[in-house]
Design a protein around this motif. Structure first.
Motif, mmCIF file in Angstrom:
data_model
loop_
_atom_site.group_PDB
_atom_site.id
_atom_site.type_symbol
_atom_site.label_atom_id
_atom_site.label_comp_id
_atom_site.label_asym_id
_atom_site.label_seq_id
_atom_site.Cartn_x
_atom_site.Cartn_y
_atom_site.Cartn_z
ATOM 1 N N GLY A 358 59.211 49.778 32.664
ATOM 2 C CA GLY A 358 57.936 49.639 33.363
ATOM 3 C C GLY A 358 57.867 48.416 34.266
ATOM 4 N N VAL A 359 59.013 47.730 34.447
ATOM 5 C CA VAL A 359 59.044 46.576 35.352
ATOM 6 C C VAL A 359 59.151 47.096 36.789
ATOM 7 N N SER A 360 58.461 46.404 37.721
ATOM 8 C CA SER A 360 58.555 46.821 39.122
ATOM 9 C C SER A 360 59.452 45.820 39.858
ATOM 10 N N HIS A 361 60.082 46.260 40.941
ATOM 11 C CA HIS A 361 60.976 45.349 41.653
ATOM 12 C C HIS A 361 60.213 44.158 42.233
ATOM 13 N N ALA A 362 58.920 44.378 42.488
ATOM 14 C CA ALA A 362 58.089 43.284 43.011
ATOM 15 C C ALA A 362 57.951 42.133 41.995
ATOM 16 N N ASP A 363 58.277 42.386 40.738
ATOM 17 C CA ASP A 363 58.171 41.349 39.699
ATOM 18 C C ASP A 363 59.395 40.419 39.674
ATOM 19 N N ARG A 364 60.403 40.720 40.512
ATOM 20 C CA ARG A 364 61.691 40.011 40.420
ATOM 21 C C ARG A 364 61.537 38.492 40.446
#
Ligand code: NAD
Ligand code: FE2
Length: 414
Positions: A358-364
């Motif tokens: 459920g992690v989004s790439h925007a959270d990198r």
């Protein structure tokens, strides 16, 4: 520097095995007649817990039970629990439950001995002295909290969970009875069990203890000759027994091996420490609200892949403990170890990528920055970790593709 140095900090007594729970009341009564229990809300209603409570009364003790601390351990709830208990004047706290209940018990025993608020003690070595004695009784095979110097708490003013680490938080006595884990459902068994495996592997692959003669040592000092055998034995036991305990919850041998392994892993990481799977899990857990072990277990194969060029020797030795072929090229054996660990994670049904979690790439950027801020974990990684390496681990774990880590630059420790 001699390789043959070591440090272990442990409870003064550890009881292990089927039937050990019958000793809890007597051990608690040994500290005084006012016994406070900090218990997981579900387990507070079980016959096993009621029996411990009744035996404590039979010894002429007065008791108080706190069973309403939520599992995420919000700092306010922990402080409220300590305030509710203060007038009782507990001589001893008995923590009874999974890692959440044991951590709650540790924090209550801290607050009964030292002034609130709890944020005074965040970080390492900020607890000024002994806490109310604690008898820790785990009901999951996982965290090892019954023997470790750390408790983890949620603070709404912080982005991630915070640790309070101090040798003063090590329980006085640990009572580990595999019988109490027999009722754990498959999900709890899997996530707690794989977290114990991560404790074993990360304590085994941590940077080495540098100087045993130093006047002041951090809480977590890195691997050494005393922690290594504990880590290896724990990894060996979990590798063979975790899938069995999940598939057949009534298998007493598998449950016994899991309880023993999580205890041994706790003893090892309680001094050596853990590293990057844990550093990355804290922000991931905060973002996705997924269990601690689900995150650390999912991340471990990526973290090991990233460190393989720096520690092929250690991964090859770990593979031997897991029963892999001990002959042949060291690097190939190290790769086989990482593959076997990824296989274990897949067999117990863990997701294989951060995206699946459920992690989004925007959270990198946020994940990389917060992971690097976990200094006690980053400082004992097998090699120095910078933004580039942490980013590479995130990218590979996000995509579910370990091969992306094969070209990571190796910066060996001096
Ligand atoms: N202090 C440490 O050294 C340390 C190390 C690792 C993790 N932790 C912390 O521990 C927590 C996780 O602990 P956990 O994995 O043991 O789970 P947990 O204590 O959060 O319990 C998870 C669920 O399992 C249930 N449960 C526990 N034992 C059971 C049993 N025998 N039968 C039926 N149900 C049972 C609980 O009621 C709860 O609903 C995390 O918050 C993590 O931060 C602490
Ligand atoms: Fe953990």
């Amino acid at each position: 520097m001699s390789e043959h140095i070591g440090l272990l900090r442990l409870p003064r007594e550890v009881r292990f095995g089927f039937g050990a729970r019958r000793a809890v009341a007597g051990l608690a009564a040994g500290f005084g007649e006012r016994v406070a229990f900090v218990v997981d809300p579900f387990l507070a209603e079980t016959d096993d817990f009621r029996a411990v409570l009744a035996e404590t009364h039979d010894r002429g003790c007065r008791t108080e039970v706190i069973a309403d601390v939520p599992p995420e351990l919000p700092v306010g709830a922990v402080q409220d629990a300590a305030e509710a208990l203060r007038p009782f004047g507990a001589d001893v706290i008995v923590g009874y439950g999974g890692g959440s209940a044991l951590d709650a018990a540790k924090l209550v025993s801290l607050l009964l001995a030292h002034p609130a608020p709890l944020d005074r003690y965040y970080g390492e070595n900020a607890v000024p002295g002994p806490v109310t004695p604690l008898v820790a009784v785990p009901t999951t095979a996982g965290t090892g909290s019954e023997v470790t110097p750390v408790a983890v708490v949620s603070d709404p003013s912080r982005a991630v969970k915070v640790g309070i680490s101090s040798p003063h938080l090590i329980p006085a006595i640990a009572v580990v009875d595999p019988e109490l884990t027999m009722s754990a459902p498959a999900g709890v068994t899997a996530y707690a069990g794989i977290d114990a495996f991560v404790h074993a592997v990360e304590s085994f692959t941590a940077a080495p203890l540098a100087d045993v003669g130093a006047e002041r040592l951090p809480v977590f000092v890195g691997r050494d000759v005393l922690t290594e055998p504990l880590s290896l034995e724990a990894a060996r036991l979990i590798h063979r027994s975790l899938p069995v305990a999940i598939a057949n919850p009534g298998d007493r041998r598998a449950r016994e091996e899991m309880s023993r392994a999580s205890l041994l892993a706790g003893m090892a990481f309680g001094s050596a420490g853990t590293h990057i799977s844990h550093a990355v899990q804290y922000p991931i857990g905060a973002l996705t609200h997924t269990p601690h072990g689900l995150g650390t277990g999912m991340l471990l194969p990526y973290v090991l892949q990233a460190f393989l060029p720096a520690i092929p020797d250690r991964l090859a030795v770990l593979g031997e403990a897991l029963g892999l072929d001990a002959a042949g090229d060291e690097r190939a054996r190290a790769q086989a170890t990482v593959d076997a660990i990824a296989d274990l994670c897949a067999r117990i049904g863990l997701p294989t990528s951060l995206a699946e979690l459920g992690v989004s790439h925007a959270d990198r950027e946020q994940v990389v920055t917060l992971s690097l801020q976990a200094r006690r974990l980053v400082d004992i990684a097998p090699q120095p970790v910078d933004e580039q390496l942490m980013g590479a681990i995130f990218d590979a774990a996000f995509a579910g593709d370990r091969s992306r880590l094969s070209d990571v630059i190796v910066d060996m420790r001096p």
